[in-house]
Design a protein around this motif. Structure first.
Motif, PDB file in Angstrom:
ATOM      1  N   ILE A   1       9.193 -16.691 -10.096  1.00  0.00           N
ATOM      2  CA  ILE A   1       8.435 -16.661  -8.836  1.00  0.00           C
ATOM      3  C   ILE A   1       9.135 -17.510  -7.769  1.00  0.00           C
ATOM      4  O   ILE A   1       9.191 -17.127  -6.588  1.00  0.00           O
ATOM      5  CB  ILE A   1       6.978 -17.121  -9.068  1.00  0.00           C
ATOM      6  N   ARG A   2       9.689 -18.637  -8.228  1.00  0.00           N
ATOM      7  CA  ARG A   2      10.443 -19.479  -7.277  1.00  0.00           C
ATOM      8  C   ARG A   2      11.620 -18.681  -6.688  1.00  0.00           C
ATOM      9  O   ARG A   2      11.861 -18.694  -5.484  1.00  0.00           O
ATOM     10  CB  ARG A   2      10.963 -20.734  -7.974  1.00  0.00           C
ATOM     11  N   ASP A   3      12.336 -17.948  -7.550  1.00  0.00           N
ATOM     12  CA  ASP A   3      13.467 -17.135  -7.077  1.00  0.00           C
ATOM     13  C   ASP A   3      12.988 -16.074  -6.081  1.00  0.00           C
ATOM     14  O   ASP A   3      13.616 -15.818  -5.057  1.00  0.00           O
ATOM     15  CB  ASP A   3      14.165 -16.428  -8.250  1.00  0.00           C
ATOM     16  N   VAL A   4      11.837 -15.460  -6.454  1.00  0.00           N
ATOM     17  CA  VAL A   4      11.277 -14.412  -5.576  1.00  0.00           C
ATOM     18  C   VAL A   4      10.966 -15.001  -4.204  1.00  0.00           C
ATOM     19  O   VAL A   4      11.261 -14.407  -3.163  1.00  0.00           O
ATOM     20  CB  VAL A   4      10.013 -13.790  -6.227  1.00  0.00           C
ATOM     21  N   SER A   5      10.372 -16.215  -4.211  1.00  0.00           N
ATOM     22  CA  SER A   5      10.020 -16.848  -2.931  1.00  0.00           C
ATOM     23  C   SER A   5      11.268 -17.056  -2.089  1.00  0.00           C
ATOM     24  O   SER A   5      11.252 -16.837  -0.864  1.00  0.00           O
ATOM     25  CB  SER A   5       9.353 -18.201  -3.149  1.00  0.00           C
TER      26      SER A   5
ATOM     27  N   LEU B   1      12.804 -11.051 -11.537  1.00  0.00           N
ATOM     28  CA  LEU B   1      11.671 -11.039 -12.469  1.00  0.00           C
ATOM     29  C   LEU B   1      12.107 -10.861 -13.928  1.00  0.00           C
ATOM     30  O   LEU B   1      11.403 -11.299 -14.829  1.00  0.00           O
ATOM     31  CB  LEU B   1      10.673  -9.932 -12.078  1.00  0.00           C
ATOM     32  N   ILE B   2      13.237 -10.212 -14.143  1.00  0.00           N
ATOM     33  CA  ILE B   2      13.637 -10.063 -15.557  1.00  0.00           C
ATOM     34  C   ILE B   2      14.739 -11.054 -15.948  1.00  0.00           C
ATOM     35  O   ILE B   2      14.973 -11.302 -17.119  1.00  0.00           O
ATOM     36  CB  ILE B   2      14.095  -8.623 -15.909  1.00  0.00           C
ATOM     37  N   GLU B   3      15.371 -11.660 -14.930  1.00  0.00           N
ATOM     38  CA  GLU B   3      16.519 -12.522 -15.207  1.00  0.00           C
ATOM     39  C   GLU B   3      16.156 -13.692 -16.113  1.00  0.00           C
ATOM     40  O   GLU B   3      16.852 -14.007 -17.073  1.00  0.00           O
ATOM     41  CB  GLU B   3      17.084 -13.028 -13.880  1.00  0.00           C
ATOM     42  N   LYS B   4      15.024 -14.316 -15.844  1.00  0.00           N
ATOM     43  CA  LYS B   4      14.631 -15.506 -16.617  1.00  0.00           C
ATOM     44  C   LYS B   4      13.925 -15.117 -17.910  1.00  0.00           C
ATOM     45  O   LYS B   4      13.271 -15.932 -18.554  1.00  0.00           O
ATOM     46  CB  LYS B   4      13.711 -16.396 -15.764  1.00  0.00           C
ATOM     47  N   ARG B   5      13.965 -13.818 -18.265  1.00  0.00           N
ATOM     48  CA  ARG B   5      13.318 -13.262 -19.461  1.00  0.00           C
ATOM     49  C   ARG B   5      11.798 -13.430 -19.412  1.00  0.00           C
ATOM     50  O   ARG B   5      11.131 -13.429 -20.439  1.00  0.00           O
ATOM     51  CB  ARG B   5      13.884 -13.888 -20.765  1.00  0.00           C
ATOM     52  N   SER B   6      11.280 -13.602 -18.202  1.00  0.00           N
ATOM     53  CA  SER B   6       9.827 -13.722 -18.100  1.00  0.00           C
ATOM     54  C   SER B   6       9.178 -12.348 -18.304  1.00  0.00           C
ATOM     55  O   SER B   6       8.119 -12.242 -18.898  1.00  0.00           O
ATOM     56  CB  SER B   6       9.445 -14.291 -16.748  1.00  0.00           C
ATOM     57  N   PHE B   7       9.872 -11.298 -17.808  1.00  0.00           N
ATOM     58  CA  PHE B   7       9.368  -9.935 -18.017  1.00  0.00           C
ATOM     59  C   PHE B   7      10.502  -9.091 -18.573  1.00  0.00           C
ATOM     60  O   PHE B   7      11.673  -9.327 -18.272  1.00  0.00           O
ATOM     61  CB  PHE B   7       8.877  -9.340 -16.691  1.00  0.00           C
ATOM     62  N   HIS B   8      10.117  -8.088 -19.350  1.00  0.00           N
ATOM     63  CA  HIS B   8      11.150  -7.286 -19.983  1.00  0.00           C
ATOM     64  C   HIS B   8      11.786  -6.300 -19.011  1.00  0.00           C
ATOM     65  O   HIS B   8      12.980  -6.083 -19.003  1.00  0.00           O
ATOM     66  CB  HIS B   8      10.543  -6.549 -21.192  1.00  0.00           C
ATOM     67  N   ASN B   9      10.950  -5.689 -18.216  1.00  0.00           N
ATOM     68  CA  ASN B   9      11.477  -4.874 -17.129  1.00  0.00           C
ATOM     69  C   ASN B   9      10.534  -4.956 -15.923  1.00  0.00           C
ATOM     70  O   ASN B   9       9.394  -5.413 -16.063  1.00  0.00           O
ATOM     71  CB  ASN B   9      11.726  -3.410 -17.553  1.00  0.00           C
TER      72      ASN B   9
END
Ligand code: ADP
Ligand code: MG
Length: 450
Positions: free
Chosen positions: A44-48, A68-76
């Motif tokens: 979310i920080r990156d998104v901001s 959103l997927i880079e930090k492995r927080s979401f798969h896709n």
């Protein structure tokens, strides 16, 4: 220890081991959740950061999906942006690969996946625990095997921009904390899209305004040029007309008066010595009248267009004009400095210089109540300069010129116009009680005939 107590102790140990195993499993899940939430927060920080720098929707949503997927927080993660007619305007994905195109094709052909339909038309938010089972007509549902999905509407101020879908570990697909974070991300994206739109709108309006202003400036320039041409034609026509009238007066009335005077003088001569005293007296009285009329006509002719200007040049004309001025206005001291040779004065400026001196000196005679007048014509550096200065009452020169009404200052406006049309710069320095200075300056390289 009997059998019963051994059995009870064993079962107690088994219970305790079971409890321990459960606690360890719970701890593990909690740790995983903390790790996951940390990864989500980092995304979310990156998104901001992306949102702050966003310049266009396509690169914004592309960057967001990657984050959103880079930090492995979401798969896709995937985002589809639509306009008011439900047409796709931009799309991006990360972790889905080529199959994502199938979703786009389905939307384009009116076969919206379940998540899109629900999020765009019903709830702002949808979580699906088991997409392969629930989303039967979705071409990428199989990619969510063993995971859940969360979809959110991208909306700001009632305007729907599109949909965001992420794939989450099945354990968190129902987690309210997870839902809240995703909704925040969706709101931020929608706000960023709105800001991009506002900025684009502003830039477009700015460009339109700039274009309109440029067009207007061009028109003003064209009109100014037209007016300049008209002005120079009028001034040239006026000069030609003056010359013609001066010529007519000279050749017509002027010659006629000279002839009449000559004839009267001849008759007087013939009558002298004869008994015609009465007649001689009457004719004698006519001679000074005819003389005066001749001079008057000569003055008018000279003011209209001194032939000396064409015959002998500007320096001789200035000399003649100053002598005339000094003889009529004998109370004014006239100091004149000519610091230039006749052939150094461009032909295009000769009439203009004379007209300016004529108007400036006539103004001094009419209004200034001056004691001393200085006239300078000379070269300074690479320019020709003309100055007429008096020590008279002065006036609000700049104010008068700025009032914009040429009718109030016909003479001054005419001087300015002549100077500027011929490529020079005109200045009036005057204020009440401080005298007046009229200045015209032509850089030799800018002088142009008109
Ligand atoms: N040298 C001067 N001293 C004082 N007042 C002046 C001088 N030259 C011009 N003015 C003022 O500027 C006004 C405008 O002059 P001008 O444009 O030549 O028009 P006009 O001579 O027809 O009045 C004059 O009416 C006068 O009030
Ligand atoms: Mg005047």
């Amino acid at each position: 220890m009997n059998d019963t107590s051994i059995y009870e102790e064993c079962s107690d140990i088994v219970d305790r081991v079971e409890g321990l195993k459960n606690r360890i499993a719970r701890r593990k899940r909690e740790k995983e959740k903390v790790n996951h939430l940390n990864a989500v927060l980092s995304s979310i920080r990156d998104v901001s950061r992306l949102i702050i720098k966003a310049k266009d929707p396509a690169s914004l949503i592309g960057g967001i999906c990657e984050s959103l997927i880079e930090k492995r927080s979401f798969h896709n993660a995937w985002i589809v942006l639509i306009d008011q007619h439900q047409e796709i305007t931009a799309s991006a994905e990360a972790g889905l690969g080529d199959d994502f195109r199938k979703i786009l094709e389905n939307i384009q052909h009116g076969r919206m996946p379940r998540c899109c339909r629900t999020v765009l038309h019903q709830n702002r938010f949808l979580f699906t625990k088991n997409p392969p089972l629930k989303c039967t007509n979705c071409p990428v549902a199989y990619m969510y095997d063993g995971r859940g999905s969360i979809s959110a509407r991208l909306e700001h101020n009632g305007r729907i921009y599109g949909i965001l879908t992420v794939s989450v570990p099945i354990a968190y697909s129902q987690d309210p904390e997870e839902h809240e974070l995703l909704m925040d991300v969706a709101d931020d994206i929608a706000y960023a899209l709105h800001s991009i739109e506002v900025e684009k709108d502003r830039r477009q309006k700015e460009a339109e305004l700039r274009e309109a202003r440029d067009k207007l400036e061009l028109r003003v320039k064209e009109r100014t040029r037209d007016l300049e041409i008209l002005s120079s034609r009028l001034l040239n026509a006026q000069e030609a007309e003056r010359k013609r009238i001066a010529g007519d007066l000279h050749d017509g009335i002027g010659q006629c008066l000279s002839a009449v005077k000559f004839m009267v003088e001849t008759v007087i001569e013939q009558l002298t010595g004869k008994e015609a005293l009465q007649e001689i007296k009457a004719l004698d009285a006519l001679v000074p009248l005819l003389q005066e009329s001749s001079e008057e006509i000569r003055n008018i002719i000279m003011n209209l267009r001194p032939s000396i200007l064409d015959d002998l040049g500007i320096l001789a004309t200035i000399g003649w004009f100053c002598r005339q001025f000094a003889s009529v206005y004998s109370h004014i001291r006239l100091e004149q400095t000519i610091d230039i040779e006749e052939d150094e004065v461009p032909d295009a400026l000769k009439t203009i210089i004379f007209r300016i001196i004529q108007e400036a000196m006539n103004n001094i005679a009419k209004y200034a109540e001056a004691e001393v007048v200085t006239l300078y014509l000379g070269k300074t550096g690479n320019a020709l300069e003309l100055r007429v200065q008096d020590d008279g009452c002065g006036f609000r020169g700049e104010q008068l010129m700025a009032s914009g009404s040429p009718l109030q200052a016909f003479g001054l406006t005419g001087m300015k116009e002549r100077v500027e049309l011929s490529g020079g710069r005109f200045t009036i320095l005057s204020s009440p009680g401080k005298g007046t200075r009229i200045e015209a300056r032509w850089a030799f390289s800018c002088i142009r005939p008109f």
